[in-house]
Design a protein around this motif. Structure first.
Motif, PDB file in Angstrom:
ATOM      1  N   CYS A  98      -5.069   5.797   0.375  1.00 17.89           N
ATOM      2  CA  CYS A  98      -3.776   4.850  -0.037  1.00 17.89           C
ATOM      3  C   CYS A  98      -3.500   5.235  -1.646  1.00 17.89           C
TER       4      CYS A  98
ATOM      5  N   GLU B 158      -1.363   3.503  -3.405  1.00 18.90           N
ATOM      6  CA  GLU B 158      -0.790   2.376  -4.309  1.00 18.90           C
ATOM      7  C   GLU B 158      -1.904   1.389  -4.668  1.00 18.90           C
TER       8      GLU B 158
ATOM      9  N   MET C 161     -10.105   2.830   1.422  1.00 15.38           N
ATOM     10  CA  MET C 161      -9.396   2.772   2.520  1.00 15.38           C
ATOM     11  C   MET C 161      -8.829   4.213   3.056  1.00 15.38           C
TER      12      MET C 161
ATOM     13  N   CYS D 156      -4.027  -1.608  -4.342  1.00 11.55           N
ATOM     14  CA  CYS D 156      -3.784  -2.762  -3.485  1.00 11.55           C
ATOM     15  C   CYS D 156      -4.888  -3.841  -3.592  1.00 11.55           C
TER      16      CYS D 156
ATOM     17  N   HIS E 110       0.979  -1.233  -0.133  1.00 13.25           N
ATOM     18  CA  HIS E 110      -0.135   0.104  -0.083  1.00 13.25           C
ATOM     19  C   HIS E 110       0.904   1.275   0.029  1.00 13.25           C
TER      20      HIS E 110
ATOM     21  N   HIS F 289      -9.186  -0.629  -2.793  1.00  9.83           N
ATOM     22  CA  HIS F 289      -8.190   0.280  -2.643  1.00  9.83           C
ATOM     23  C   HIS F 289      -8.748   1.752  -2.331  1.00  9.83           C
TER      24      HIS F 289
HETATM   25 CU   LIG Z   1      -4.063  -0.051  -0.119  1.00  9.04          CU
END
Ligand SMILES: [Cu+2]
Lengths: 217, 112
Positions: free
Chosen positions: A184, A186, A195, A188, A149, A192
Motif C-alpha cells: 500500500c 498511501e 498490508m 492509511c 489506499h 499501513h
Molecule cells: Cu492502505
C-alpha cells in the motif's frame, strides 16, 4: 567501494522500481535514470562553477549579471523542468488503461484497513493474493471500502490510488510467470505497513482454476 | 487609485487568476471523472474536455482586462526602484503559468 555497494544494496529486492519486470515499470525506471543523469550533469556544472569561484575568482568577473539571473536563474530551470514534465506526462499517458483495449483480463482490487482483496469483476474476493495470466495485459480496477489506499507493485507499474466510492483502473503486464510483491503506497492508518500483497503471474493455461473471467472482447 | 495604492493589487492580481485557474481545473478534472463526463461526447470533444477548456479560456481571458489596466496605469515614476516594473513581470509570469497548467487538461487522457 564499500560505500557504493551499501548504497546500491537499496536498489534491489522484491519492491524495487529499479528492477522493472514489465513495460510500464520499465518506462518509470527510465524516467528515474534520465532524471538521475540530468541531475548529475547539473550538479557537476554547479560544482565546477563553485570551484572556479574559489580557485580563480577573477575568471567569472566579466560575466554580466543578466547571464546569471535571466540565463541560469530563469531560462535554464524553465527549459529543464519543462522538458522533464513533458517527458513524464507522455510516459504517464502510455501507462493509462485504455477501456477499448482488446484481449485484456479485468480483475478488481479492493482495499480496506488493513488488507488488499482481489478477484474477478463479479466474483468473490481473496485476501493478499492476485492471480493474473503472464504475458497478457491486465486491467486492475482499484477501489477502497474505507479510506484512501494506493495499489503499488513496483516491479510491474506505478501507483494507483484506491478511493472509496470510485474505481480507478491501472494496466499491468507481467511478461513472465512469477511472484511480484506489492504494498500500500498511501498512508492509511496504523496498519499501513502491514498490508502487503503478492501478484502471482501464472501460465495462462492454468488460469480457469483461479476463477478469473475474461473481459468481453 | 494612484500608482502607489494600486501597486499591491497589480502585483497580486495575475497570480490570483492563476491560482483560481489551478483550483478550478483540478476540481473540474476530478468532478468530471467522478461523474463520467469523459464519456459524454459533445461534438468532437468530450464534455470533460469541454469543461476544462472552458475553465482555462475564461482564466486566460481574464488577463486581457488586467493587461489593459496595467498599460493604462503605466509605471509609478520612480525608475530607480527595482519594484517599479514588478507588476509587469509578475503578471507576465502569471500568464505564462496559466497557459502552462491548462495544456495537460487540453491534451492528455482525462481519467484513469
Ligand atoms: Cu492502505
Amino acid at each position: 567501494m564499500a560505500g557504493a555497494g551499501l548504497l546500491l544494496a537499496g536498489c534491489g529486492g522484491p519492491l524495487s522500481t529499479l528492477d522493472p519486470a514489465g513495460p510500464s515499470a520499465a518506462s518509470i525506471a527510465r524516467i528515474w535514470w534520465v532524471m538521475l543523469a540530468g541531475a548529475a550533469v547539473i550538479l557537476a556544472f554547479v560544482l565546477v562553477l563553485l570551484a572556479v569561484v574559489f580557485l580563480s575568482p577573477d575568471r567569472l568577473r566579466g560575466v554580466p549579471g543578466r547571464v546569471w539571473i535571466v540565463g541560469l536563474g530563469l531560462a535554464f530551470p524553465l527549459v529543464t523542468l519543462t522538458a522533464l514534465v513533458t517527458y513524464a506526462l507522455l510516459t504517464g499517458e502510455r501507462l493509462i488503461a485504455d477501456p477499448a483495449e482488446r484481449d485484456v483480463v479485468t480483475v478488481r482490487a479492493v482495499a480496506r484497513q488493513w488488507e488488499w482483496r482481489f478477484g474477478p469483476p463479479d466474483g468473490p474476493l481473496t485476501a493478499g493474493r492476485l492471480v493474473i495470466p503472464a504475458g497478457r495485459p491486465v486491467h486492475v480496477a482499484v477501489t477502497s471500502e474505507d479510506v484512501i489506499h494506493s495499489f503499488w507493485v513496483p516491479r510491474l507499474a506505478g501507483k494507483m490510488d484506491a478511493i472509496p466510492g470510485h474505481v480507478n483502473v491501472i494496466r499491468i503486464v507481467a511478461p513472465a510467470p512469477g511472484v511480484y510483491h506489492g504494498a500500500c503506497a498511501e498512508f492509511c492508518g496504523l496498519g499501513h505497513a502491514a498490508m502487503p500483497f503478492v501478484v502471482e503471474a501464472v501460465d495462462p493455461a492454468g488460469l480457469n482454476a483461479a476463477g478469473l473471467t475474461e473481459a468481453r472482447p | 487609485m494612484n500608482a502607489q495604492t494600486s501597486f499591491p493589487v497589480f502585483v497580486t492580481a495575475g497570480f490570483l487568476i492563476w491560482s483560481s485557474a489551478f483550483v478550478m481545473l483540478y476540481a473540474a478534472a476530478s468532478a468530471g471523472c467522478a461523474f463520467g463526463w469523459q464519456m459524454e461526447m459533445v461534438g468532437p470533444l468530450s464534455l470533460q474536455r469541454l469543461v476544462l477548456l472552458g475553465v482555462w479560456s475564461v482564466h486566460l481571458a481574464a488577463f486581457v482586462p488586467l493587461g489593459l489596466a496595467l498599460r493604462r496605469r503605466g509605471s509609478p515614476g520612480d525608475r530607480r526602484s527595482v519594484f517599479a516594473d514588478a507588476p509587469f513581470w509578475i503578471t507576465g509570469a502569471a500568464f505564462a503559468a496559466t497557459v502552462f497548467i491548462g495544456v495537460p487538461g487540453a491534451v492528455l487522457t482525462a481519467c484513469a
